[in-house]
Write an enzyme that holds these catalytic residues in place. Structure first.
Site, PDB file in Angstrom:
ATOM      1  N   HIS A   1       0.808  -1.208   0.000  1.00 44.81           N
ATOM      2  CA  HIS A   1       0.000   0.000   0.000  1.00 44.81           C
ATOM      3  C   HIS A   1       0.845   1.263   0.000  1.00 44.81           C
ATOM      4  O   HIS A   1       0.461   2.272  -0.567  1.00 44.81           O
ATOM      5  CB  HIS A   1      -0.948  -0.017   1.196  1.00 44.81           C
ATOM      6  CG  HIS A   1      -2.145  -0.852   0.920  1.00 44.81           C
ATOM      7  ND1 HIS A   1      -2.731  -1.651   1.847  1.00 44.81           N
ATOM      8  CD2 HIS A   1      -2.842  -1.012  -0.209  1.00 44.81           C
ATOM      9  CE1 HIS A   1      -3.754  -2.271   1.289  1.00 44.81           C
ATOM     10  NE2 HIS A   1      -3.840  -1.897   0.046  1.00 44.81           N
TER      11      HIS A   1
ATOM     12  N   GLU B   1       0.373 -21.363 -18.222  1.00 49.54           N
ATOM     13  CA  GLU B   1       1.588 -21.011 -17.479  1.00 49.54           C
ATOM     14  C   GLU B   1       2.315 -22.253 -16.971  1.00 49.54           C
ATOM     15  O   GLU B   1       3.364 -22.155 -16.349  1.00 49.54           O
ATOM     16  CB  GLU B   1       1.240 -20.072 -16.314  1.00 49.54           C
ATOM     17  CG  GLU B   1       0.095 -20.534 -15.429  1.00 49.54           C
ATOM     18  CD  GLU B   1      -0.328 -19.472 -14.408  1.00 49.54           C
ATOM     19  OE1 GLU B   1       0.409 -18.491 -14.213  1.00 49.54           O
ATOM     20  OE2 GLU B   1      -1.388 -19.648 -13.783  1.00 49.54           O
TER      21      GLU B   1
ATOM     22  N   ARG C   1      -9.665 -13.404 -12.544  1.00 48.95           N
ATOM     23  CA  ARG C   1      -9.053 -14.718 -12.368  1.00 48.95           C
ATOM     24  C   ARG C   1      -9.516 -15.309 -11.043  1.00 48.95           C
ATOM     25  O   ARG C   1      -9.552 -14.598 -10.037  1.00 48.95           O
ATOM     26  CB  ARG C   1      -7.528 -14.567 -12.378  1.00 48.95           C
ATOM     27  CG  ARG C   1      -6.815 -15.884 -12.244  1.00 48.95           C
ATOM     28  CD  ARG C   1      -5.329 -15.724 -12.423  1.00 48.95           C
ATOM     29  NE  ARG C   1      -4.710 -15.119 -11.253  1.00 48.95           N
ATOM     30  CZ  ARG C   1      -3.402 -14.877 -11.166  1.00 48.95           C
ATOM     31  NH1 ARG C   1      -2.608 -15.164 -12.180  1.00 48.95           N
ATOM     32  NH2 ARG C   1      -2.883 -14.330 -10.096  1.00 48.95           N
TER      33      ARG C   1
ATOM     34  N   CYS D   1      -0.186 -11.930 -19.836  1.00 49.77           N
ATOM     35  CA  CYS D   1      -0.352 -11.013 -18.703  1.00 49.77           C
ATOM     36  C   CYS D   1       0.804 -11.100 -17.704  1.00 49.77           C
ATOM     37  O   CYS D   1       0.748 -10.528 -16.634  1.00 49.77           O
ATOM     38  CB  CYS D   1      -1.703 -11.247 -18.013  1.00 49.77           C
ATOM     39  SG  CYS D   1      -1.914 -12.910 -17.408  1.00 49.77           S
TER      40      CYS D   1
ATOM     41  N   ARG E   1      -6.197  -9.930 -10.202  1.00 55.52           N
ATOM     42  CA  ARG E   1      -5.753 -10.984  -9.287  1.00 55.52           C
ATOM     43  C   ARG E   1      -6.648 -10.934  -8.044  1.00 55.52           C
ATOM     44  O   ARG E   1      -6.371 -10.170  -7.118  1.00 55.52           O
ATOM     45  CB  ARG E   1      -4.296 -10.762  -8.879  1.00 55.52           C
ATOM     46  CG  ARG E   1      -3.280 -10.962  -9.991  1.00 55.52           C
ATOM     47  CD  ARG E   1      -1.868 -10.742  -9.453  1.00 55.52           C
ATOM     48  NE  ARG E   1      -0.833 -11.262 -10.315  1.00 55.52           N
ATOM     49  CZ  ARG E   1      -0.087 -10.514 -11.133  1.00 55.52           C
ATOM     50  NH1 ARG E   1      -0.292  -9.213 -11.218  1.00 55.52           N
ATOM     51  NH2 ARG E   1       0.853 -11.064 -11.874  1.00 55.52           N
TER      52      ARG E   1
ATOM     53  N   ASP F   1       5.117 -17.493 -14.507  1.00 52.29           N
ATOM     54  CA  ASP F   1       5.189 -18.897 -14.104  1.00 52.29           C
ATOM     55  C   ASP F   1       5.710 -19.774 -15.227  1.00 52.29           C
ATOM     56  O   ASP F   1       6.485 -20.695 -14.987  1.00 52.29           O
ATOM     57  CB  ASP F   1       3.808 -19.389 -13.647  1.00 52.29           C
ATOM     58  CG  ASP F   1       3.531 -18.973 -12.216  1.00 52.29           C
ATOM     59  OD1 ASP F   1       4.435 -19.169 -11.379  1.00 52.29           O
ATOM     60  OD2 ASP F   1       2.459 -18.425 -11.934  1.00 52.29           O
TER      61      ASP F   1
HETATM   62  C1  PEP Z   1       2.061 -15.157 -14.421  1.00 52.09           C
HETATM   63  O1  PEP Z   1       2.351 -16.233 -13.877  1.00 52.09           O
HETATM   64  O2  PEP Z   1       2.687 -14.690 -15.388  1.00 52.09           O
HETATM   65  C2  PEP Z   1       0.925 -14.351 -13.939  1.00 52.09           C
HETATM   66  C3  PEP Z   1       0.503 -13.302 -14.597  1.00 52.09           C
HETATM   67  O3  PEP Z   1       0.339 -14.719 -12.786  1.00 52.09           O
HETATM   68  P1  PEP Z   1       0.967 -14.483 -11.333  1.00 52.09           P
HETATM   69  O4  PEP Z   1       2.160 -13.566 -11.492  1.00 52.09           O
HETATM   70  O5  PEP Z   1      -0.127 -13.898 -10.518  1.00 52.09           O
HETATM   71  O6  PEP Z   1       1.339 -15.875 -10.919  1.00 52.09           O
HETATM   72 MG    MG Z   2       0.974 -17.221 -12.583  1.00 52.22          MG
END
Ligand code: PEP
Ligand code: MG
Length: 588
Positions: A198, A438, A341, A509, A305, A462
């Site tokens: 924050h 991922e 998500r 993403c 998220r 990931d």
């Molecule tokens: C990723 O894994 O690229 C992703 C966008 O999800 P997170 O970073 O929340 O695991």
């Molecule tokens: Mg991920």
């Protein structure tokens, strides 16, 4: 050099860029008053006066917090200032305060000691949790504890600083960030904290450059040291040479000019010079970031998220609580869309596991938790469906490894729809359903998966860690974590082809989507959507609008023939320099 420390060597430190901008100025080490609290026994006759002291300290603390809240509301708006209300709520928590009063009676100890012990217990519990967000909240609680103790001692708060300074601290709470900003603060640099803390969010809202996660910077600097804080690249230079000061002054001017140039792009589409359209959206963790996303010219949210709803609590929010949040989100982003998500718990995020896992990244994470605890998944799906009446919500599942998981997850969507229909509750019947690709196993069979969903979004964070077997959070192996590795690029191409073969759009993403060097490559590979952190969005749009799709495709084809990450990165850099000589690279 301003501080006469010319003989002491310059140090260059790397942290996480939390708020854009460059600051050059003197350091001010902000040390939190961590009071030493003595344990004293008080006589029966003094108990009432101890309780009276407590009541007055609570009242005083409440007044102080109210003042800060009003100031924050004026400066950064009501929605963001809400974060500060959490401390007020603890202060007004009668169960907690009564238990402090009871303990003074029963243990006959001084009030400072009981306050410190009782609130300290909560802080310790929160600090034990695995996730960074809980740690942030523990610091907030500690802040409140110290405030009450300071008021018990009738000490004054030091918040006035001389001149313009860069604040350096071990950690900063949202309250610190807010109070200190009443001075002329040039920047913030902290040992701890993440991009989503924050305090980082507040510094972005206040437009003050910031770097977090710098290790033990607060111990390497003394007040008065000259600093260069580069909030674009996360570089902090302590006692810089004149050459560096000049260089960063130039970068400051260059970036300022560039940011001014980006402003008119806000309402323009992310389209290449030869007319190829890319969907450019933003990643969001907290609903508070929404205003900022809109200001940055986003076409929607490519990744929400939802795990942020689990922060600060030890249970899962009810369907109703989630519905209220998702509905608010969808209304505020309308007419744009949001991809929500489902909870990606586990891994390095909030843990859902009862027992500790020895290998959490390969453990009970994302959709695996949802499928094992269908009542939780159903609550979330029903909440998302109920919030979807404006038809601008899409649902996305994280950590999909097999087609069977996709089928099972979709079965719960069918079930939730049937329940809602039977109850006469409205929802978007054709709500788009997508998955994150991922996990390498899912990437390999992407074509089969794509045949059963509406869209695909690559989680490159990931995907890279699982392809290269490199823990994304482990600094020991961070040099092996390479998004430009041929294995990653070839896999991306395979995913894009697989998706397109089945007629579904493919986005990305992960952090890679916002890496300026990677943008032409991703576009050239055929990505339809890039979802990036809001701060980088205008720059990514500028790159896309300066790009020829045909050039990007040619470069991507070449990249697919190269055999090392260095070669691919070099190619991307050469392309960038050749085609966008006017775009300064913010992490230069
Ligand atoms: C990723 O894994 O690229 C992703 C966008 O999800 P997170 O970073 O929340 O695991
Ligand atoms: Mg991920």
């Amino acid at each position: 050099m301003a501080d006469g420390s010319a003989n002491i060597k310059e140090i260059i430190l790397k942290g996480i860029p939390a708020s854009h901008g460059i600051a050059i100025g003197a350091a001010y080490i902000f040390i939190k008053d961590n009071p030493i609290v003595e344990e004293r026994t008080v006589g029966e006759a003094d108990i009432l006066s101890e309780i009276d002291r407590l009541n007055r300290a609570i009242e005083k603390s409440s007044k102080e917090l109210n003042k800060i809240l009003v100031f924050a509301q004026e400066k950064i708006g009501e929605a963001k200032a809400k974060i500060l209300e959490a401390q007020m709520m603890v202060l007004e928590d009668q169960v907690l305060m009564n238990s402090i009063r009871k303990r003074i009676h029963s243990e006959k100890k001084n009030v400072e000691f009981i306050v410190s012990d009782e609130i300290g217990k909560y802080c310790a519990l929160m600090l034990k949790a695995q996730d960074e967000y809980m740690h942030e909240r523990a610091h907030d609680m500690e802040d409140l504890k110290n405030r009450i103790i300071r008021n018990l001692r009738q000490e004054r708060l030091v918040s006035r600083l001389e001149g313009s300074v860069i604040i350096v601290a071990h950690t900063l709470t949202p309250v610190d960030t807010m109070i200190l900003s009443r001075n002329h603060v040039l920047g913030y640099a902290t040992d701890r904290g993440g991009i989503t803390s924050h305090a980082a969010l507040f510094s972005r809202a206040l437009k003050i450059p910031a770097i977090v996660g710098l290790g033990d910077v607060s111990r390497q600097i003394i007040s008065g040291d000259t600093l260069i804080l580069d909030g674009y690249s996360g570089t902090l230079i302590v006692r810089p040479t004149e050459i560096h000061i000049e260089e960063f002054k130039k970068k400051q001017e260059r970036m300022h000019k560039f940011e001014k140039e980006l402003e008119p792009l806000k309402d323009l589409p992310a389209e290449t010079k030869d007319g190829h359209r890319i969907e450019l959206s933003a990643n969001i963790e907290l609903i508070d970031e929404l205003d900022y996303v809109v200001v940055q010219g986003s076409q929607g949210v490519g990744l929400y998220r939802t795990e942020s709803l689990l922060i600060d609590r030890d249970d899962f929010p009810s369907e109703e609580e989630q519905y209220i949040e998702y509905k608010k989100f969808a209304e505020r982003i309308y007419p744009h869309r949001v991809i929500m998500r489902t909870f990606d718990v586990g891994g390095d995020k909030i843990s859902a596991a009862v027992a500790e896992e020895s290998n959490p990244f390969l453990g009970w994470r994302g959709i695996r938790v949802g499928l094992d605890r269908p009542e939780l998944l159903m609550d979330q799906i029903r909440a998302m469906l109920r919030a979807s009446t404006k038809k601008n919500i899409a649902i996305m599942f994280p950590m999909i490894a097999t087609l069977a998981e996709v089928r099972k997850a979709k079965e719960y969507i069918r079930k939730a729809k049937a329940e809602l229909r039977a109850q006469g509750v409205k929802f978007h019947d054709k709500i788009p359903i997508g998955v994150m690709i991922e996990v390498p196993s899912a990437a390999l069979v992407v074509s089969q998966i794509a045949a059963e969903v509406d869209f695909i979004s690559v989680g490159s964070n990931d995907l890279t860690q699982y392809l290269l077997a490199v823990d994304r959070g482990n600094t020991l192996v961070s040099k092996l974590y390479r998004e430009f590795d041929p294995s990653v690029i070839i896999t991306l191409k395979h995913i894009i082809n697989g998706g397109h073969r089945q007629g579904v759009w493919v986005g990305i993403c992960g952090e890679m989507a916002g890496h300026p060097l990677a943008v032409p490559l991703l576009v050239g590979l055929g990505m339809n959507e890039l979802s990036v952190v809001p701060a980088i969005l205008p720059e990514v749009k500028k790159i896309i609008r300066s790009l020829n799709y045909s050039d990007a495709r040619e470069m991507a084809t070449k990249a697919l023939t190269l055999s090392t990450s260095d070669e691919i990165e070099k190619l991307a850099l050469k392309f960038f320099r050749k085609h966008f000589p006017d775009i300064p690279m913010s992490d230069d």
